[in-house]
Design a protein around this motif. Structure first.
Motif, PDB file in Angstrom:
ATOM      1  N   VAL A 171      34.347  41.605  84.297  1.00 16.23           N
ATOM      2  CA  VAL A 171      33.202  41.133  85.080  1.00 16.23           C
ATOM      3  C   VAL A 171      33.638  40.918  86.527  1.00 16.23           C
ATOM      4  O   VAL A 171      34.817  40.668  86.799  1.00 16.23           O
ATOM      5  CB  VAL A 171      32.611  39.820  84.502  1.00 16.23           C
ATOM      6  N   ALA A 172      32.695  41.014  87.460  1.00 15.43           N
ATOM      7  CA  ALA A 172      33.014  40.829  88.879  1.00 15.43           C
ATOM      8  C   ALA A 172      31.831  40.224  89.614  1.00 15.43           C
ATOM      9  O   ALA A 172      30.683  40.349  89.184  1.00 15.43           O
ATOM     10  CB  ALA A 172      33.392  42.163  89.522  1.00 15.43           C
ATOM     11  N   CYS A 173      32.148  39.579  90.744  1.00 16.18           N
ATOM     12  CA  CYS A 173      31.098  39.085  91.629  1.00 16.18           C
ATOM     13  C   CYS A 173      31.631  38.969  93.047  1.00 16.18           C
ATOM     14  O   CYS A 173      32.833  38.864  93.260  1.00 16.18           O
ATOM     15  CB  CYS A 173      30.588  37.709  91.171  1.00 16.18           C
ATOM     16  N   ALA A 174      30.714  39.011  94.015  1.00 16.32           N
ATOM     17  CA  ALA A 174      31.016  38.580  95.378  1.00 16.32           C
ATOM     18  C   ALA A 174      30.492  37.165  95.474  1.00 16.32           C
ATOM     19  O   ALA A 174      29.502  36.834  94.830  1.00 16.32           O
ATOM     20  CB  ALA A 174      30.302  39.467  96.385  1.00 16.32           C
TER      21      ALA A 174
ATOM     22  N   GLN B  32      39.257  26.816  92.287  1.00 13.50           N
ATOM     23  CA  GLN B  32      38.772  27.039  90.914  1.00 13.50           C
ATOM     24  C   GLN B  32      38.942  28.501  90.482  1.00 13.50           C
ATOM     25  O   GLN B  32      39.403  28.775  89.372  1.00 13.50           O
ATOM     26  CB  GLN B  32      37.293  26.650  90.806  1.00 13.50           C
ATOM     27  N   ALA B  33      38.585  29.429  91.367  1.00  7.73           N
ATOM     28  CA  ALA B  33      38.704  30.853  91.009  1.00  7.73           C
ATOM     29  C   ALA B  33      40.152  31.193  90.692  1.00  7.73           C
ATOM     30  O   ALA B  33      40.454  31.876  89.704  1.00  7.73           O
ATOM     31  CB  ALA B  33      38.174  31.732  92.135  1.00  7.73           C
ATOM     32  N   LEU B  34      41.072  30.688  91.514  1.00  4.83           N
ATOM     33  CA  LEU B  34      42.500  30.957  91.295  1.00  4.83           C
ATOM     34  C   LEU B  34      42.969  30.291  90.008  1.00  4.83           C
ATOM     35  O   LEU B  34      43.665  30.893  89.181  1.00  4.83           O
ATOM     36  CB  LEU B  34      43.321  30.446  92.477  1.00  4.83           C
ATOM     37  N   ALA B  35      42.588  29.038  89.820  1.00  3.30           N
ATOM     38  CA  ALA B  35      43.063  28.281  88.664  1.00  3.30           C
ATOM     39  C   ALA B  35      42.604  28.889  87.345  1.00  3.30           C
ATOM     40  O   ALA B  35      43.360  28.937  86.373  1.00  3.30           O
ATOM     41  CB  ALA B  35      42.579  26.830  88.765  1.00  3.30           C
ATOM     42  N   TYR B  36      41.376  29.367  87.311  1.00  2.00           N
ATOM     43  CA  TYR B  36      40.840  29.939  86.066  1.00  2.00           C
ATOM     44  C   TYR B  36      41.316  31.368  85.839  1.00  2.00           C
ATOM     45  O   TYR B  36      40.930  32.006  84.862  1.00  2.00           O
ATOM     46  CB  TYR B  36      39.309  29.905  86.086  1.00  2.00           C
ATOM     47  N   GLY B  37      42.134  31.867  86.767  1.00  2.29           N
ATOM     48  CA  GLY B  37      42.806  33.141  86.510  1.00  2.29           C
ATOM     49  C   GLY B  37      42.065  34.386  86.936  1.00  2.29           C
ATOM     50  O   GLY B  37      42.409  35.493  86.532  1.00  2.29           O
TER      51      GLY B  37
ATOM     52  N   ALA C  10      33.729  30.537  91.123  1.00  2.00           N
ATOM     53  CA  ALA C  10      34.308  29.437  90.350  1.00  2.00           C
ATOM     54  C   ALA C  10      33.735  29.447  88.933  1.00  2.00           C
ATOM     55  O   ALA C  10      34.458  29.323  87.935  1.00  2.00           O
ATOM     56  CB  ALA C  10      34.006  28.105  91.027  1.00  2.00           C
ATOM     57  N   SER C  11      32.437  29.617  88.849  1.00  2.58           N
ATOM     58  CA  SER C  11      31.759  29.590  87.559  1.00  2.58           C
ATOM     59  C   SER C  11      32.117  30.821  86.729  1.00  2.58           C
ATOM     60  O   SER C  11      32.467  30.713  85.547  1.00  2.58           O
ATOM     61  CB  SER C  11      30.245  29.522  87.789  1.00  2.58           C
ATOM     62  N   MET C  12      32.055  31.994  87.356  1.00  2.61           N
ATOM     63  CA  MET C  12      32.365  33.221  86.612  1.00  2.61           C
ATOM     64  C   MET C  12      33.796  33.192  86.094  1.00  2.61           C
ATOM     65  O   MET C  12      34.064  33.581  84.949  1.00  2.61           O
ATOM     66  CB  MET C  12      32.141  34.457  87.480  1.00  2.61           C
ATOM     67  N   ALA C  13      34.719  32.722  86.930  1.00  2.00           N
ATOM     68  CA  ALA C  13      36.125  32.677  86.517  1.00  2.00           C
ATOM     69  C   ALA C  13      36.289  31.816  85.262  1.00  2.00           C
ATOM     70  O   ALA C  13      36.999  32.176  84.324  1.00  2.00           O
ATOM     71  CB  ALA C  13      36.988  32.146  87.660  1.00  2.00           C
ATOM     72  N   ALA C  14      35.611  30.675  85.237  1.00  2.00           N
ATOM     73  CA  ALA C  14      35.728  29.772  84.092  1.00  2.00           C
ATOM     74  C   ALA C  14      35.116  30.374  82.827  1.00  2.00           C
ATOM     75  O   ALA C  14      35.733  30.359  81.759  1.00  2.00           O
ATOM     76  CB  ALA C  14      35.050  28.436  84.410  1.00  2.00           C
ATOM     77  N   TYR C  15      33.913  30.887  82.938  1.00  2.00           N
ATOM     78  CA  TYR C  15      33.232  31.430  81.753  1.00  2.00           C
ATOM     79  C   TYR C  15      33.928  32.687  81.252  1.00  2.00           C
ATOM     80  O   TYR C  15      34.019  32.907  80.037  1.00  2.00           O
ATOM     81  CB  TYR C  15      31.739  31.672  82.038  1.00  2.00           C
ATOM     82  N   ALA C  16      34.433  33.514  82.166  1.00  2.00           N
ATOM     83  CA  ALA C  16      35.154  34.718  81.746  1.00  2.00           C
ATOM     84  C   ALA C  16      36.425  34.317  81.007  1.00  2.00           C
ATOM     85  O   ALA C  16      36.748  34.875  79.948  1.00  2.00           O
ATOM     86  CB  ALA C  16      35.475  35.599  82.951  1.00  2.00           C
ATOM     87  N   ALA C  17      37.150  33.343  81.553  1.00  2.00           N
ATOM     88  CA  ALA C  17      38.389  32.897  80.908  1.00  2.00           C
ATOM     89  C   ALA C  17      38.085  32.364  79.503  1.00  2.00           C
ATOM     90  O   ALA C  17      38.768  32.713  78.533  1.00  2.00           O
ATOM     91  CB  ALA C  17      39.064  31.821  81.757  1.00  2.00           C
ATOM     92  N   ALA C  18      37.049  31.550  79.395  1.00  2.00           N
ATOM     93  CA  ALA C  18      36.713  30.964  78.096  1.00  2.00           C
ATOM     94  C   ALA C  18      36.264  32.033  77.098  1.00  2.00           C
ATOM     95  O   ALA C  18      36.480  31.893  75.893  1.00  2.00           O
ATOM     96  CB  ALA C  18      35.619  29.910  78.273  1.00  2.00           C
ATOM     97  N   ALA C  19      35.659  33.115  77.610  1.00  2.00           N
ATOM     98  CA  ALA C  19      35.136  34.167  76.727  1.00  2.00           C
ATOM     99  C   ALA C  19      36.140  35.300  76.531  1.00  2.00           C
ATOM    100  O   ALA C  19      35.852  36.261  75.817  1.00  2.00           O
ATOM    101  CB  ALA C  19      33.831  34.728  77.306  1.00  2.00           C
ATOM    102  N   GLY C  20      37.298  35.200  77.189  1.00  2.00           N
ATOM    103  CA  GLY C  20      38.316  36.233  77.025  1.00  2.00           C
ATOM    104  C   GLY C  20      38.016  37.520  77.777  1.00  2.00           C
ATOM    105  O   GLY C  20      38.432  38.609  77.373  1.00  2.00           O
ATOM    106  N   LEU C  21      37.285  37.439  78.886  1.00  2.00           N
ATOM    107  CA  LEU C  21      36.999  38.613  79.709  1.00  2.00           C
ATOM    108  C   LEU C  21      37.856  38.584  80.975  1.00  2.00           C
ATOM    109  O   LEU C  21      38.251  37.516  81.438  1.00  2.00           O
ATOM    110  CB  LEU C  21      35.517  38.636  80.117  1.00  2.00           C
ATOM    111  N   GLU C  22      38.121  39.748  81.535  1.00  2.00           N
ATOM    112  CA  GLU C  22      38.873  39.832  82.783  1.00  2.00           C
ATOM    113  C   GLU C  22      37.901  39.651  83.962  1.00  2.00           C
ATOM    114  O   GLU C  22      36.820  40.240  83.952  1.00  2.00           O
ATOM    115  CB  GLU C  22      39.504  41.226  82.861  1.00  2.00           C
ATOM    116  N   ALA C  23      38.302  38.864  84.967  1.00  2.00           N
ATOM    117  CA  ALA C  23      37.375  38.546  86.061  1.00  2.00           C
ATOM    118  C   ALA C  23      37.923  38.978  87.416  1.00  2.00           C
ATOM    119  O   ALA C  23      39.105  38.776  87.719  1.00  2.00           O
ATOM    120  CB  ALA C  23      37.111  37.042  86.077  1.00  2.00           C
ATOM    121  N   PHE C  24      37.049  39.568  88.248  1.00  2.00           N
ATOM    122  CA  PHE C  24      37.393  39.979  89.614  1.00  2.00           C
ATOM    123  C   PHE C  24      36.420  39.337  90.594  1.00  2.00           C
ATOM    124  O   PHE C  24      35.212  39.483  90.447  1.00  2.00           O
ATOM    125  CB  PHE C  24      37.312  41.504  89.757  1.00  2.00           C
ATOM    126  N   VAL C  25      36.997  38.678  91.595  1.00  2.00           N
ATOM    127  CA  VAL C  25      36.188  37.931  92.554  1.00  2.00           C
ATOM    128  C   VAL C  25      36.391  38.505  93.959  1.00  2.00           C
ATOM    129  O   VAL C  25      37.533  38.725  94.362  1.00  2.00           O
ATOM    130  CB  VAL C  25      36.630  36.448  92.506  1.00  2.00           C
TER     131      VAL C  25
END
Ligand SMILES: *Cc1c(COP(=O)(O)O)cnc(C)c1O
Ligand SMILES: [Zn+2]
Length: 424
Positions: free
Chosen positions: A135-138, A174-179, A145-160
C-alpha cells in the motif's frame, strides 16, 4: 472476483464499475463514489445494542456501522478499535466563539491520533479483500502515520511519499516507527500526490490516499458516531476543517444516506473551514464557481496545506445537499483558537483548531446563530505538532503574535524564587 453489495460510480459522468474492481478513477478522470445496495441496513436500535457488545467489530467505532460503511467478509477486516472518540461539552470555547453551547468531537483520540484511522481501517481492509500486499500514500503526515500503523498490523508493506520539510515531527516519527518505507520528495504535497499515483499504477501498489473511495466510507462513521452520541438527535451544524475535502465529503455523504434510509428526519448543515493560505474551495464557493481551481498552499496548519483538493467535486455536492457553507481563517486566528482549545484541557493540532476559529467567524458574521446546536470536529491530536506549540508559547513563530502565550519561566532553582512565583 466475487459479487459485492456495492458498486463504484463516477461523480463526473455517472459511469459505474464493479465494487471489487481495482480502480480509483473513472476512464473520464472523474473520482468515484461507493454506492451501496443497503439490503440489510441496521435499525438505530441494532446500532445501540452493539455498544454493549464485546465482539471486536462492534467495539470499533467504524465497524459497528458496517452495513452502512463496507459490507465485506469479516476475515479481511483490519481494525484497531478506531473511533469511540469523546464528544465534549466545551463551555469556554462556546464563550470564545460566541455560542451559548458547543460540543467538540475529538478525533485526535483515535489509535494514531487523527480521524484518518477511520478511513484507513476500511482502506486497508479493501487492500486485503482485493488481495493486495503493498500500500502507498502521499501525505502531509496523518495519512502516512495511520497507513503505516494499519499496514503493519495487517502485515502489508507500506510506502509513504512526503513533501520534504513540510511534515510535522510527530507524524513523520510515526511513519518511521511503524516501519513504512518513507520517501521524501522535493516539492509540495500536490507534487507528492502526482508521483504516488504514477507509482501505484506502474508497480501494482494499492493507493490509500483519499481519492480511494473506500477511505471516505470509513470516515462517514464520525458523523454516525456524533449522532449516536446525541441519541440520534441531529444537530443544526457540524463544523470541520477542509484540506483534500475527503472528510467533509464523507460527513455529508453519510448524513444523506442515513436520511435516505429514513434513519434520521433531517440533515445537519455542514460548515467547512479552510486556512486562508490554502483556500481553493472557499474561493470557488464565495464566487459561486462550479469548479475549484488549484492554488499554491501555505499555512501553519500543515494537515490542510493542500492547494489542489482531490475530493472538491464530491465536497461541493455535499455542501449543496446539506445547505452548507465554507469559510476561511488566517494562521493567527487558527493559532489563537488552538491556544484556547488547548487551555480548555482538550488540546488539538493546528488544522483541527481551524474548526473553532471558523466557528468564531461564522457566529460573528451571523451565519450561525448563537443559540444553534453545534458540533465541531477536532481532527488531530495536540502532540502531532509540538514545534508549533512551543514556538507559539515562546513567541517564536514568524508573523504570529502569541496572544495567549504561556512561556516557561526560568529560575536559578532557589526556593524563595519559586515561592515568589507561586505567590504572585
Ligand atoms: C487530513 C486532515 C485534515 C483535512 O481533512 P481532508 O479530508 O483532507 O479535508 C484536517 N485535519 C487533520 C488533523 C487531518 O489529518
Ligand atoms: Zn466518468
Amino acid at each position: 472476483m466475487s459479487h459485492a453489495p456495492f458498486h463504484l460510480a463516477c461523480v463526473a459522468c455517472a459511469a459505474t464499475f464493479p465494487g471489487l474492481e481495482l480502480r480509483y478513477r473513472c476512464d473520464c478522470g472523474g473520482v468515484l463514489d461507493v454506492v451501496h445496495a443497503f439490503a440489510d441496513a441496521p435499525s438505530l436500535g441494532d446500532l445501540d445494542a452493539r455498544l454493549a457488545s464485546k465482539a471486536p467489530l462492534d467495539r470499533s467505532g467504524v465497524w459497528r456501522f458496517r452495513e452502512l460503511i463496507l459490507p465485506v467478509d469479516a476475515q479481511h477486516v483490519a481494525t484497531r478499535r478506531e473511533g469511540n472518540t469523546g464528544l465534549y461539552d466545551a463551555p469556554s470555547l462556546a464563550t470564545y466563539t460566541g455560542l451559548a453551547a458547543l460540543r467538540l468531537k475529538h478525533e485526535g483520540e483515535n489509535p494514531t491520533g487523527s480521524f484518518k484511522d477511520r478511513g484507513m481501517t476500511t482502506g486497508v481492509t479493501m487492500a486485503r479483500a482485493l488481495g493486495m500486499t503493498r500500500v502507498a500514500c502521499a501525505s502531509t503526515g496523518n495519512t502516512s502515520a495511520s497507513m503505516a500503523a494499519y499496514a503493519a498490523a495487517a502485515g502489508l508493506e507500506a510506502f509513504v511519499f512526503i513533501p520534504e520539510g513540510k511534515i510535522a515531527y510527530g507524524k513523520l516519527s510515526q511513519a518511521l516507527a511503524y516501519g513504512a518505507r518513507t520517501v521524501q520528495i522535493e516539492g509540495d504535497f500536490d507534487a507528492a500526490m502526482d508521483l504516488v499515483q504514477q507509482v501505484c499504477a506502474a508497480a501494482g501498489v494499492y493507493l490509500l490516499n483519499s481519492v480511494n473511495p473506500f477511505r471516505i466510507e470509513g470516515q462517514k462513521a464520525i458523523g454516525f458516531e456524533i449522532l449516536q452520541d446525541l441519541d440520534w438527535r441531529v444537530p443544526d451544524w457540524i463544523v470541520l476543517p477542509g484540506g483534500n475535502l475527503g472528510n467533509s465529503t464523507a460527513l455529508a455523504k453519510g448524513m444523506a444516506e442515513l436520511h435516505a434510509l429514513g434513519l434520521i428526519d433531517r440533515l445537519p448543515r455542514v460548515a467547512v473551514v479552510q486556512a486562508a493560505g490554502a483556500n481553493p474551495l472557499y474561493t470557488a464557493w464565495r464566487s459561486g464557481a462550479e469548479t475549484v481551481e488549484p492554488v499554491r498552499a501555505h499555512t501553519v496548519a500543515t494537515a490542510i496545506q493542500i492547494g489542489n483538493p482531490v475530493s472538491w467535486q464530491k465536497c461541493l455536492r455535499g455542501l449543496r445537499q446539506t445547505d452548507g457553507v465554507v469559510t476561511e481563517v488566517d494562521d493567527q486566528a487558527i493559532l489563537d483558537a488552538k491556544a484556547m482549545v488547548d487551555a480548555a484541557g482538550i488540546g488539538a493540532e493546528p488544522a483541527s483548531c481551524a474548526t473553532v476559529a471558523g466557528l468564531k467567524r461564522l457566529v460573528g458574521e451571523g451565519v450561525i446563530a448563537p443559540d444553534a446546536d453545534v458540533v465541531g470536529i477536532l481532527t488531530g491530536h495536540l502532540l502531532k505538532d509540538p514545534d508549533v506549540v512551543v514556538g507559539y508559547h515562546q513567541d517564536g513563530l514568524e508573523g504570529i503574535t502569541a496572544t495567549y502565550a504561556n512561556a516557561p519561566v526560568k529560575v536559578r532553582g532557589a526556593l524563595d524564587e519559586v515561592l515568589a512565583l507561586l505567590g504572585g
